[in-house]
Design an enzyme around this catalytic site. Structure first.
Site, short mmCIF file in Angstrom:
data_model
loop_
_atom_site.label_atom_id
_atom_site.label_comp_id
_atom_site.label_asym_id
_atom_site.label_seq_id
_atom_site.Cartn_x
_atom_site.Cartn_y
_atom_site.Cartn_z
CB SER A 656 48.84 32.00 8.07
OG SER A 656 48.79 31.07 8.59
CE LYS A 699 47.68 27.91 5.97
NZ LYS A 699 48.19 29.80 5.90
#
Length: 750
Positions: A656, A699
């Site tokens: 990511s 996140k």
């Protein structure tokens, strides 16, 4: 062949010893040269074998040996005994005779008639030869005696051999005497022990064996075993115990096994009160937030309630095994306790972290000394019912070694199709676990084997926001730590600003354990302050201590973390990404530096394989699209690109970081600054597409905690925005992007 043809030679044969017994057809070199001349008295044939009775005549020495179809033929010289010193020989023979008599009296086995013959009087040569044949000496030593023609010398050798054997006989006799003495002592102790047991029974100090057995029989009648086979097995073991001597150590093992069997809650069920309204209140009372988790648990309870209402008792198994996955300190174990309270069932917790032996789950077999049941059966015994709430904690931290794989042993335990007849190795009988509600907890799913993961229904716990942590501290933690430190609200005034200061400046975690530790640290110092003032001569009255964000530094020291992690100014070649870890979300700063070189990529910061590939893909995209990105091809060819992720000792991996690395590289080449308040996540392809990522909730909380204002997420992750906490969506702006060009357009400024 030699025996068959011996009639022609007056039934005489020569007996020789082979040097190597493994040789089938020995030559003259393979035989000792001195042997015995013998007469064949008679022969007997049985089953194709020839047995011959021979009588020794005298010593011979082989001159030559030949082999023919008639067998082996030998030419020999007869050897006579040599008597050099007759007086010495007479004395030695007399001594040998006495010693041999003594050896026989000590227990040396000798044929009686042969012994009487030797004692009555034979020639000195025959005496020494006959005694030598009765000794336990090696073939080489016997051959040595045979070749010694001088009778005196032969007597000395045999006396020496006999002395050694007598010494062995003495040792054997001594050992036998001691063994007999020990046995007599053991018998004496056994009799005394029997009398002691009888006296203790009369005084009532110990239970009578018959009374113990009768108590087992009464328990057997009352026990509600799930099948007749189990009852038959227990009866069989009880019968064995009755027939066994009280002193037999195996009796203790059988009694321990029977005790374990009868302590299990056969047929005992806690009546579940599945009131969803009450359950919702208990969950809300004990836990702040976790709305998705609570909803899923209430759905689960609703299904159980309908099954109880519409199904037969034997069909009410629990096919779904819940697995709470999340960082430490987010309330996984306490939610399990709340479920047990709301359902009115017993709560049992077994921690599986670090266990490596399969026997910990399924027990040891009864053949081992110190065998015991496994943790599952012990947990059921502890709960006192057949349908407890059973929490298997830290299922992701199970070890594996040569003693077996405990996670494989859990497959039967957690499979609703098999656990109706779960068989613990120690019990060795099937036990019904189908009514047990199993809940497992883990920090991450990565280390759980696929076969075990397949049996679990995963409920994910994300980290808490600052607002949620504040409410948890206010409503739950503060009262708990006050009680643990012997204080009350009369002793202390804890302001909201102080709690917020601890959350922002002294903790950086997904859960609330560190927050609880810091609150406890403050209260310990307060407790000491109060005690010192109480016993001071200057001030005897207790005073209330106020704690605010102004004096929190006095209790906890300098702040460990900055309120925000974002840079104070916009920087070139520095981008902020977002990462997901087993302990929640975190921010990831990526730096890029250009150095004179030939276009190589240097990666530092202890990056995993996936992240290294992300960096290579990002750099390739930049090289392939240099013209669109307004980067000179010469600049790319003349510079090496160094990509660094700070905190180099911490391992980093995951798919990511592609868009973050691309942004930092483009910023380095174009000298454009990256917005300091922007965080981004997503993987990039060679064509510039931004791919979907996981862990968006964690996140996003990390970005919120770090002080970001705008978060760039992949277009495919827009569907996950509904799961984010309201406070996060309120403070953060989310922009969905499907191509890296949009990321660069939003994040880079001149």
């Amino acid at each position: 062949a030699a025996i068959k043809n011996s009639n022609k030679s007056k039934s005489l044969v020569v007996l020789l010893t082979q040097k190597n017994p493994k040789i089938d057809k020995p030559q003259q070199k393979d035989l000792y040269p001195i042997g015995t001349l013998a007469v064949i008295e008679r022969t007997l044939k049985t089953d194709g074998q020839v047995n011959a009775l021979v009588r020794g005549v005298g010593r011979v020495k082989v001159k030559s040996l030949s082999t023919s179809n008639k067998g082996m033929l030998a030419q020999v010289n007869e050897l006579k005994d040599i008597y050099s010193n007759k007086q010495e020989i007479k004395a030695l023979a007399s001594h040998l005779q006495k010693e041999f008599r003594k050896a026989v009296h000590m227990g040396k086995p000798v044929e009686f008639l042969n012994f009487m013959k030797l004692m009555s009087g034979v020639t000195h040569g025959e005496l020494v030869d006959q005694i030598a044949s009765a000794l336990n000496i090696s073939t080489i030593e016997k051959q040595d005696v045979l070749k010694t023609l001088e009778v005196g010398e032969r007597l000395k050798k045999v006396i020496n051999f006999l002395a050694k054997e007598m010494k062995i006989l003495e040792i054997e006799k001594d050992v036998a005497h001691k063994t007999q003495k020990k046995f007599d002592k053991s018998m004496r102790e056994s009799v005394l022990r029997e009398r002691l047991v009888t006296i203790q029974k009369e005084l009532g100090e110990i239970e009578d064996e018959e009374e113990v057995n009768s108590s087992y029989e009464s328990k057997l009648k009352k026990a509600k075993f799930s099948s007749e086979e189990i009852k038959t097995k227990v009866k069989k073991e009880l019968k064995r115990l009755k027939q066994m001597s009280p002193n037999n150590p195996e009796g203790g093992y059988i009694r321990t096994w029977l005790d374990t069997i009868f302590e299990l809650p056969w047929g005992k069920y806690k009546k579940s009160s599945l009131d969803l309204t009450k359950a919702a209140k208990i969950l809300d009372r004990n836990h702040y937030g976790l709305e998705k988790v609570k909803d899923r648990i209430l759905e689960y309870m609703a299904v159980l309630q309908l099954k109880q209402k519409n199904s037969k008792a034997e069909d009410q198994s629990n096919p779904i095994i819940l697995c709470f996955v999340g960082p430490p300190g987010v309330g996984k174990t306490s939610i399990g306790k709340a479920i047990a309270e709301s359902m009115g069932r017993t709560f049992v917790k077994v921690s599986l972290g670090g266990i490596r032996d399969e026997a910990e789950i399924r027990g040891h077999r009864r053949t081992y000394v110190g065998a015991m049941a496994g943790r599952i059966i012990n947990g059921i015994k502890q709960s006192g019912s057949m349908n407890p709430i059973f929490m298997l904690d830290e299922i992701d931290k199970i070890g594996k070694d040569f003693r077996g794989d405990p996670s494989a042993a859990l497959l039967e335990t957690l499979d609703s199709e098999q656990n109706k007849n779960f068989e613990d190795h120690y019990l060795d009988i099937p036990f019904d676990l189908s009514q047990v509600l199993f809940i497992t907890t883990a920090n991450t799913l990565d280390t759980i084997p696929p076969a075990l993961k397949d049996r679990l229904e995963v409920i994910r716990y994300s980290g808490y926001t600052v607002e949620e942590k504040f409410n948890i501290a206010k409503k739950h933690l503060l009262s708990k730590v006050l009680k643990n430190n012997g204080l009350s609200r009369k002793d202390i005034g804890f302001s909201n600003t102080a709690i917020n200061a601890i959350i922002s400046n002294y903790t950086r975690e997904a859960g609330v354990r560190d927050l609880e530790r810091n609150l406890s640290k403050v209260l310990r110092k307060v407790a000491r302050n109060l005690i010192e003032k109480k016993f001071s001569t200057k001030q005897s009255q207790k005073t209330k201590i106020a704690i605010s964000n102004k004096n929190i530094k006095k209790f906890l020291g300098a702040a460990k973390f900055d309120p925000t992690l974002t840079e104070k100014k916009n920087q070139i070649a520095l981008a902020m990404g977002l990462a997901w870890t087993s302990v929640g979300g975190d921010v990831l700063f990526i730096e890029v530096a250009l150095t004179p070189g030939k276009g190589k990529v240097i990666l530092t910061g202890k990056l995993g394989d996936v992240m290294k590939e992300s960096a290579q893909a990002a750099y390739t995209y930049v090289k392939a699209n240099a013209k669109k990105l307004q980067i000179k091809q010469a600049d790319i060819e003349k510079h090496d690109v160094h990509i660094h992720v700070p905190e180099g000792a911490v391992p980093k991996d995951g798919p990511s970081a592609g868009v973050t690395i691309t942004t930092a590289i483009v910023s380095a080449f174009t000298k454009k600054k990256v917005r300091r308040d922007i965080a981004m996540t997503g993987e990039v392809t060679l064509r510039g597409r931004v791919l979907r990522i996981g862990g968006l909730k964690e996140k996003s909380i990390a970005a919120h905690r770090a002080g970001s204002k705008l978060v760039l997420i992949p277009k495919d992750n827009e569907r996950d925005l509904d799961e984010l906490p309201k406070s996060v969506k309120k403070d953060l702006k989310f922009t969905a992007v499907d191509h890296v060009s949009k990321v660069l357009k939003l994040s880079l400024i001149d």
